[in-house]
Write a protein that holds these residues in place. Structure first.
Motif, PDB file in Angstrom:
ATOM      1  N   SER A  18       5.205  10.896   8.777  1.00  0.00           N
ATOM      2  CA  SER A  18       6.467  11.279   9.409  1.00  0.00           C
ATOM      3  C   SER A  18       7.020  12.497   8.680  1.00  0.00           C
ATOM      4  CB  SER A  18       7.468  10.126   9.324  1.00  0.00           C
ATOM      5  OG  SER A  18       7.844   9.890   7.973  1.00  0.00           O
ATOM      6  N   ALA A  19       7.938  13.209   9.326  1.00  0.00           N
ATOM      7  CA  ALA A  19       8.497  14.428   8.733  1.00  0.00           C
ATOM      8  C   ALA A  19       9.217  14.126   7.426  1.00  0.00           C
ATOM      9  CB  ALA A  19       9.455  15.097   9.722  1.00  0.00           C
ATOM     10  N   SER A  20       9.904  12.992   7.361  1.00  0.00           N
ATOM     11  CA  SER A  20      10.664  12.652   6.162  1.00  0.00           C
ATOM     12  C   SER A  20       9.743  12.300   5.000  1.00  0.00           C
ATOM     13  CB  SER A  20      11.625  11.499   6.451  1.00  0.00           C
ATOM     14  OG  SER A  20      10.938  10.378   6.980  1.00  0.00           O
ATOM     15  N   THR A  21       8.733  11.460   5.250  1.00  0.00           N
ATOM     16  CA  THR A  21       7.783  11.093   4.193  1.00  0.00           C
ATOM     17  C   THR A  21       7.014  12.320   3.715  1.00  0.00           C
ATOM     18  OG1 THR A  21       7.522   8.871   5.125  1.00  0.00           O
ATOM     19  CG2 THR A  21       5.813   9.629   3.618  1.00  0.00           C
ATOM     20  N   LEU A  42      14.808   5.992   0.566  1.00  0.00           N
ATOM     21  CA  LEU A  42      16.104   6.467   0.091  1.00  0.00           C
ATOM     22  C   LEU A  42      16.089   6.669  -1.416  1.00  0.00           C
ATOM     23  CD1 LEU A  42      19.059   7.142   0.677  1.00  0.00           C
ATOM     24  CD2 LEU A  42      19.594   4.701   0.441  1.00  0.00           C
ATOM     25  N   ILE A  43      15.499   5.709  -2.144  1.00  0.00           N
ATOM     26  CA  ILE A  43      15.403   5.832  -3.598  1.00  0.00           C
ATOM     27  C   ILE A  43      14.543   7.032  -3.965  1.00  0.00           C
ATOM     28  CG2 ILE A  43      14.509   4.744  -5.697  1.00  0.00           C
ATOM     29  CD1 ILE A  43      15.282   2.044  -4.478  1.00  0.00           C
ATOM     30  N   ALA A  44      13.439   7.217  -3.238  1.00  0.00           N
ATOM     31  CA  ALA A  44      12.566   8.359  -3.500  1.00  0.00           C
ATOM     32  C   ALA A  44      13.309   9.678  -3.283  1.00  0.00           C
ATOM     33  CB  ALA A  44      11.336   8.289  -2.605  1.00  0.00           C
ATOM     34  N   MET A  45      14.141   9.749  -2.236  1.00  0.00           N
ATOM     35  CA  MET A  45      14.901  10.965  -1.963  1.00  0.00           C
ATOM     36  C   MET A  45      15.928  11.217  -3.070  1.00  0.00           C
ATOM     37  SD  MET A  45      17.075  12.073   1.420  1.00  0.00           S
ATOM     38  CE  MET A  45      18.433  10.942   1.101  1.00  0.00           C
ATOM     39  N   LEU A  46      16.600  10.166  -3.520  1.00  0.00           N
ATOM     40  CA  LEU A  46      17.583  10.313  -4.595  1.00  0.00           C
ATOM     41  C   LEU A  46      16.913  10.744  -5.897  1.00  0.00           C
ATOM     42  CD1 LEU A  46      19.865   7.200  -3.916  1.00  0.00           C
ATOM     43  CD2 LEU A  46      20.365   9.610  -3.419  1.00  0.00           C
ATOM     44  N   SER A  99       5.966   1.706   5.356  1.00  0.00           N
ATOM     45  CA  SER A  99       5.902   3.119   5.723  1.00  0.00           C
ATOM     46  C   SER A  99       6.097   3.290   7.225  1.00  0.00           C
ATOM     47  CB  SER A  99       4.541   3.709   5.303  1.00  0.00           C
ATOM     48  OG  SER A  99       3.491   2.988   5.909  1.00  0.00           O
ATOM     49  N   ASP A 100       6.586   4.455   7.589  1.00  0.00           N
ATOM     50  CA  ASP A 100       6.861   4.721   9.005  1.00  0.00           C
ATOM     51  C   ASP A 100       5.918   5.787   9.525  1.00  0.00           C
ATOM     52  OD1 ASP A 100       9.586   7.116   8.788  1.00  0.00           O
ATOM     53  OD2 ASP A 100       8.019   6.641   7.352  1.00  0.00           O
ATOM     54  N   GLU A 101       4.623   5.532   9.389  1.00  0.00           N
ATOM     55  CA  GLU A 101       3.660   6.487   9.908  1.00  0.00           C
ATOM     56  C   GLU A 101       3.812   6.609  11.418  1.00  0.00           C
ATOM     57  OE1 GLU A 101       1.576   2.467   9.398  1.00  0.00           O
ATOM     58  OE2 GLU A 101       2.721   3.819   8.130  1.00  0.00           O
ATOM     59  N   PRO A 102       3.521   7.790  11.977  1.00  0.00           N
ATOM     60  CA  PRO A 102       3.633   7.982  13.427  1.00  0.00           C
ATOM     61  C   PRO A 102       2.791   6.959  14.178  1.00  0.00           C
ATOM     62  CG  PRO A 102       3.327  10.074  12.290  1.00  0.00           C
ATOM     63  CD  PRO A 102       3.121   9.009  11.275  1.00  0.00           C
ATOM     64  N   SER A 103       3.146   6.726  15.423  1.00  0.00           N
ATOM     65  CA  SER A 103       2.442   5.738  16.227  1.00  0.00           C
ATOM     66  C   SER A 103       0.966   6.097  16.357  1.00  0.00           C
ATOM     67  CB  SER A 103       3.063   5.642  17.630  1.00  0.00           C
ATOM     68  OG  SER A 103       3.011   6.899  18.285  1.00  0.00           O
ATOM     69  N   GLY A 104       0.114   5.090  16.239  1.00  0.00           N
ATOM     70  CA  GLY A 104      -1.319   5.298  16.368  1.00  0.00           C
ATOM     71  C   GLY A 104      -2.010   5.695  15.087  1.00  0.00           C
ATOM     72  N   SER A 149       5.053   8.296  -6.218  1.00  0.00           N
ATOM     73  CA  SER A 149       4.360   7.016  -6.384  1.00  0.00           C
ATOM     74  C   SER A 149       5.017   5.930  -5.547  1.00  0.00           C
ATOM     75  CB  SER A 149       4.360   6.616  -7.863  1.00  0.00           C
ATOM     76  OG  SER A 149       3.687   7.582  -8.654  1.00  0.00           O
ATOM     77  N   LEU A 150       6.332   5.963  -5.448  1.00  0.00           N
ATOM     78  CA  LEU A 150       7.036   4.984  -4.619  1.00  0.00           C
ATOM     79  C   LEU A 150       6.588   5.085  -3.163  1.00  0.00           C
ATOM     80  CD1 LEU A 150      10.739   5.046  -5.912  1.00  0.00           C
ATOM     81  CD2 LEU A 150       9.142   3.134  -6.014  1.00  0.00           C
ATOM     82  N   LEU A 151       6.462   6.302  -2.678  1.00  0.00           N
ATOM     83  CA  LEU A 151       6.029   6.491  -1.290  1.00  0.00           C
ATOM     84  C   LEU A 151       4.576   6.061  -1.092  1.00  0.00           C
ATOM     85  CD1 LEU A 151       7.671   9.961  -0.615  1.00  0.00           C
ATOM     86  CD2 LEU A 151       8.428   7.763   0.270  1.00  0.00           C
TER      87      LEU A 151
END
Length: 370
Positions: free
Chosen positions: A125-128, A324-328, A176-181, A168-170
């Motif tokens: 995903s774009a965020s990950t 969220l923790i990874a972003m912070l 995880s919110d990987e794209p569909s498929g 490492s957290l990711l």
């Protein structure tokens, strides 16, 4: 930057000295480059993810659009020709063959790096994707230490550790919110590709800075843009060869016809993605010239930390607790870098003031910002 309001002559981390600028002019120049980098990168990542979401599937096309817009760089090249400065270090001529080889090698590395980014964005995903890309700051600190004599202070070490833990957290995030498929295997492949791309990008920035110092040895803004233009040209050539050699060019017509928003949207997505990457490139090159490769990467990391918020609005990406923790943590790593830069500025001001007192009436001193 020093408080002298009359003029400032600087050589940040030994990249290239600027012409004498008033302090406010220097900050305006920095601000414009920061704006170009952040806006360009955010839009480029979002459009790249949009391309895949709407049915695009060509990794080589996604790679090609990252550099094919390089002719846009001729605009600042002709608007700001040869900003020259005086320097106490004599420049020596370099063989055109060496310069040509430098352009070819760096261009090929850029094409490879862009391909890794394209693979990462395809499976993440774009965020990950953006949060993993933020680790480039940690890699840049390491490469700058070995290649550019960058100081490795406790604050920088803290940033390296924090950004590494963030990635490492990711990596171990089960939700995880990987794209569909996208399977878990492809998600892991995308993670490794993006992490590798971040490391290679950081290495490229340090190589560019080292090239300015050791090979090119020119003191003009035009030369900095020439490096970006010619390397992008060769990267575009490599990507074009890859597009045809892989046979993906045969699928482009079907991609356009099956694009979710229509054929015209397909073309405009690719065009504006190319434009966005070049706007970003103007900011990257400008900050390398005005400040340093490390500072350029710091701002790029800030942009990557902001991209998940944009992806949350545009694509409704899931923002779970781990992400969220990874972003912070990424923002914390960025903040410690900024604080280190602030401390370096204070030290530079004191040194400049002391030197001015000892040599009254002399020309403005050159000092290192990093």
């Amino acid at each position: 930057m020093p408080d002298n309001e009359d003029s400032v002559a600087v050589t940040q981390s030994g990249v290239l000295p600027l012409a004498k600028l008033k302090r406010w002019q220097w900050w305006v120049l920095v601000a414009f480059n920061i704006f170009f980098l952040i806006i360009g990168q955010i839009f480029a990542v979002l459009l790249g993810r949009f391309y895949y979401d709407q049915g695009g599937n060509s990794k080589w096309m996604a790679t090609l659009v990252q550099t094919i817009g390089f002719p846009i760089l001729f605009i600042p090249y002709f608007l700001f020709p040869s900003i020259t400065t005086s320097s106490t270090t004599p420049t020596t001529s370099v063989s055109p063959r060496v310069i040509f080889l430098l352009y070819v090698v760096v261009g090929a590395l850029i094409a490879g790096d862009n391909m890794l980014y394209s693979i990462g964005l395809l499976y993440l995903s774009a965020s990950t994707y953006s949060l993993i890309c933020a680790t480039q700051l940690a890699f840049n600190a390491v490469f700058s230490f070995f290649l550019n004599s960058q100081k490795f202070t406790a604050l920088i070490f803290n940033s390296v550790v924090v950004l590494s833990l963030s990635a490492s957290l990711l990596a171990v995030n089960d939700d995880s919110d990987e794209p569909s498929g996208v399977s878990k295997k492809n998600y892991a492949f995308g993670f490794v590709a993006t992490l590798s791309a971040s490391a290679l990008y950081a290495l490229l920035l340090s190589i560019m800075q080292l090239s300015f110092q050791k090979v090119i040895k020119k003191e003009t803004f035009s030369v900095v843009l020439e490096l970006q233009i010619y390397t992008s040209f060769f990267a575009t050539c490599v990507s074009t060869i890859g597009l045809f050699a892989s046979g993906e060019w045969r699928t482009l017509g079907g991609e356009m016809d099956g694009f979710g928003k229509g054929g015209m949207a397909y073309v405009m997505t690719l065009v504006w993605t190319a434009v966005a990457w070049q706007v970003c490139s103007v900011g990257v090159v400008g900050l390398i010239f005005v400040v340093s490769s490390l500072f350029s990467n710091v701002i790029s990391t800030l942009s990557l930390a902001l991209t998940p918020l944009a992806a949350l609005v545009v694509f409704h990406d899931k923002m779970n607790g781990v992400k969220l923790i990874a972003m912070l943590m990424g923002l914390w790593g960025f903040s410690t870098y900024i604080y280190q830069n602030y401390l370096d500025d204070l030290k530079a001001k004191r040194e400049q003031t002391d030197a001015t007192v000892l040599s009254e009436g002399s020309t403005p001193l050159l000092f290192e910002c990093n």
